[in-house]
Design a protein around this motif. Structure first.
Motif, short mmCIF file in Angstrom:
data_model
loop_
_atom_site.label_atom_id
_atom_site.label_comp_id
_atom_site.label_asym_id
_atom_site.label_seq_id
_atom_site.Cartn_x
_atom_site.Cartn_y
_atom_site.Cartn_z
N GLU A 184 98.47 19.85 65.73
CA GLU A 184 98.37 21.31 65.69
C GLU A 184 96.95 21.72 65.32
N PRO A 185 96.36 22.65 66.05
CA PRO A 185 95.01 23.10 65.70
C PRO A 185 95.00 23.83 64.36
N ARG A 186 93.80 24.03 63.83
CA ARG A 186 93.66 24.75 62.57
C ARG A 186 94.31 26.13 62.67
N ARG A 187 95.10 26.46 61.68
CA ARG A 187 95.80 27.73 61.72
C ARG A 187 94.87 28.89 61.40
N PRO A 188 95.05 30.02 62.10
CA PRO A 188 94.24 31.19 61.79
C PRO A 188 94.65 31.81 60.46
N ASP A 189 93.90 32.81 60.03
CA ASP A 189 94.23 33.49 58.77
C ASP A 189 95.52 34.27 58.89
N ILE A 190 95.75 34.86 60.04
CA ILE A 190 96.96 35.67 60.27
C ILE A 190 97.50 35.38 61.66
N VAL A 191 98.82 35.18 61.75
CA VAL A 191 99.49 35.08 63.04
C VAL A 191 100.38 36.30 63.20
N ILE A 192 100.14 37.05 64.25
CA ILE A 192 100.94 38.23 64.56
C ILE A 192 102.06 37.81 65.51
N GLY A 193 103.31 38.10 65.13
CA GLY A 193 104.45 37.77 65.97
C GLY A 193 105.15 39.01 66.47
N ASP A 194 105.31 39.11 67.78
CA ASP A 194 106.05 40.23 68.36
C ASP A 194 107.05 39.75 69.40
N ARG A 195 107.52 38.50 69.22
CA ARG A 195 108.47 37.90 70.15
C ARG A 195 107.94 38.01 71.58
N TYR A 196 106.65 37.70 71.73
CA TYR A 196 105.99 37.72 73.03
C TYR A 196 106.12 39.07 73.72
N GLY A 197 105.86 40.12 72.93
CA GLY A 197 105.80 41.46 73.49
C GLY A 197 107.11 42.19 73.58
N THR A 198 108.18 41.64 73.01
CA THR A 198 109.50 42.26 73.17
C THR A 198 109.99 43.03 71.94
N SER A 199 109.38 42.84 70.77
CA SER A 199 109.93 43.43 69.54
C SER A 199 109.26 44.74 69.13
N CYS A 200 108.17 45.10 69.80
CA CYS A 200 107.48 46.34 69.44
C CYS A 200 106.57 46.76 70.58
N ALA A 201 106.12 48.01 70.51
CA ALA A 201 105.14 48.49 71.48
C ALA A 201 103.87 47.67 71.36
N ALA A 202 103.22 47.40 72.49
CA ALA A 202 102.03 46.55 72.51
C ALA A 202 100.90 47.10 71.66
N LEU A 203 100.90 48.40 71.42
CA LEU A 203 99.85 49.02 70.63
C LEU A 203 99.81 48.49 69.20
N LEU A 204 100.96 48.19 68.63
CA LEU A 204 101.01 47.82 67.21
C LEU A 204 100.31 46.49 66.91
N PRO A 205 100.61 45.40 67.63
CA PRO A 205 99.86 44.17 67.37
C PRO A 205 98.36 44.35 67.63
N ASP A 206 98.01 45.20 68.59
CA ASP A 206 96.59 45.45 68.86
C ASP A 206 95.92 46.12 67.66
N VAL A 207 96.62 47.08 67.05
CA VAL A 207 96.06 47.75 65.87
C VAL A 207 95.91 46.76 64.73
N VAL A 208 96.95 45.94 64.50
CA VAL A 208 96.87 44.94 63.43
C VAL A 208 95.69 44.01 63.66
#
Length: 295
Positions: A184-208
């Motif tokens: 596994e590559p080095r983990r980032p500081d934050i991983v944003i999960g949106d169930r591959y675009g199905t759990s929220c509007a795309a705008l929210l992960p973009d803002v985060v």
């Protein structure tokens, strides 16, 4: 019914602001650190090993957000005892004496990995129990802890949805800085999960991503964590219900070996406030609720 003799009273806490600033709920389901004595006695591993499954201090990182107008939810019992980020009956029949209910999900990938609603192992794969549990003990935990938590969370979500027409649930977790697999590559500081675009509007992960990368954090999306049961179950963008999971790399706010807050802890908490403020400025009309269908 399982009795806890006050050890887990309260089993979870919801702190609502006097006035909601926005329909944004911050939830920490895996930071619980109150271990019932009967659980410790039944475990074949010590407390330090059990605590490796905790999202330690995640509840503290979001605690001040209630003072800024955002409700917060924290679970006090450990995920190694009952994991609320699972289906209600993801259970491994090999763990129990007695027959599981016919509706139990015994074949999920999470059960296969030992990480069902009543986990068989802690995060690094160590077996928890010395002996099999009585099935009534497992069902008692689900009735006494799992179900009340989800009823309360659902009421809070419904309250926000009725008042604002839209609700954003930010499900807050933390992850070990290094994965189990060496590949596994080095983990980032934050991983944003949106169930591959199905759990929220795309705008929210973009803002985060925009906010947190602007504060100096490295960001990943959906790998290795796309979101668990809470993200999937409560995320329904077509109905105005948006859920995004945040996995914070533990190395940026704590000493993982000693399980202590690091000097950067206060800054990370302050950065969560910046994120909350930014999410509160997102026009609710931009989230739908029927945006996905209209595109």
């Amino acid at each position: 019914m399982t009795q806890f003799d006050g050890e887990l009273s309260p089993p979870f806490e919801i702190v609502e602001p006097a006035s909601w600033r926005a329909p944004i709920i911050f939830n920490s389901p895996h930071s619980g650190s109150v271990y019932p004595l009967e659980f410790l006695n039944a475990s074949r591993i010590d407390l330090a090993a059990l605590r490796r499954s905790e999202d330690s201090f995640m509840d503290e990182l979001i605690a001040d957000l209630s003072d800024r107008g955002f409700p917060t939810v924290r679970v006090n019992f450990p995920r190694s005892y009952v994991d609320v980020n699972r289906e209600p009956y993801e259970l491994d029949p090999r763990m129990f004496t007695g027959r599981l209910p016919s509706f139990a999900n015994t074949r999920s990938m999470r059960v296969a990995g030992g990480l069902g609603t009543i986990p068989r192992v802690v995060g690094d794969g160590q077996e928890i129990y010395r002996e099999r549990l009585n099935v009534d003990e497992a069902l008692g935990r689900i009735e006494a802890l799992y179900k009340p938590y989800h009823r309360a969370l659902r009421r809070l979500i419904n309250k926000a949805h009725q008042a604002f027409g839209t609700v954003i649930l930010v499900d807050c977790h933390s992850m070990p800085s290094i994965g189990v697999s060496r590949d596994e590559p080095r983990r980032p500081d934050i991983v944003i999960g949106d169930r591959y675009g199905t759990s929220c509007a795309a705008l929210l992960p973009d803002v985060v991503e925009d906010v947190m990368s602007g504060l100096g954090y490295s960001i990943g999306r959906n790998k290795p964590y796309a979101g668990g049961f809470i993200t999937e179950h409560y995320g329904n963008p077509a109905s105005g219900l948006h859920t995004v999971q945040l996995e914070l790399n533990r190395a940026i706010y704590m000493d993982e070996r000693r399980r202590e807050r690091s000097p950067r802890f206060a800054q990370v908490a302050a950065d969560f406030s910046v994120l909350a403020d930014a999410l509160a400025t997102v026009p609710l009309g931009d989230l739908g609720p029927f945006q996905a269908a209209a595109e």
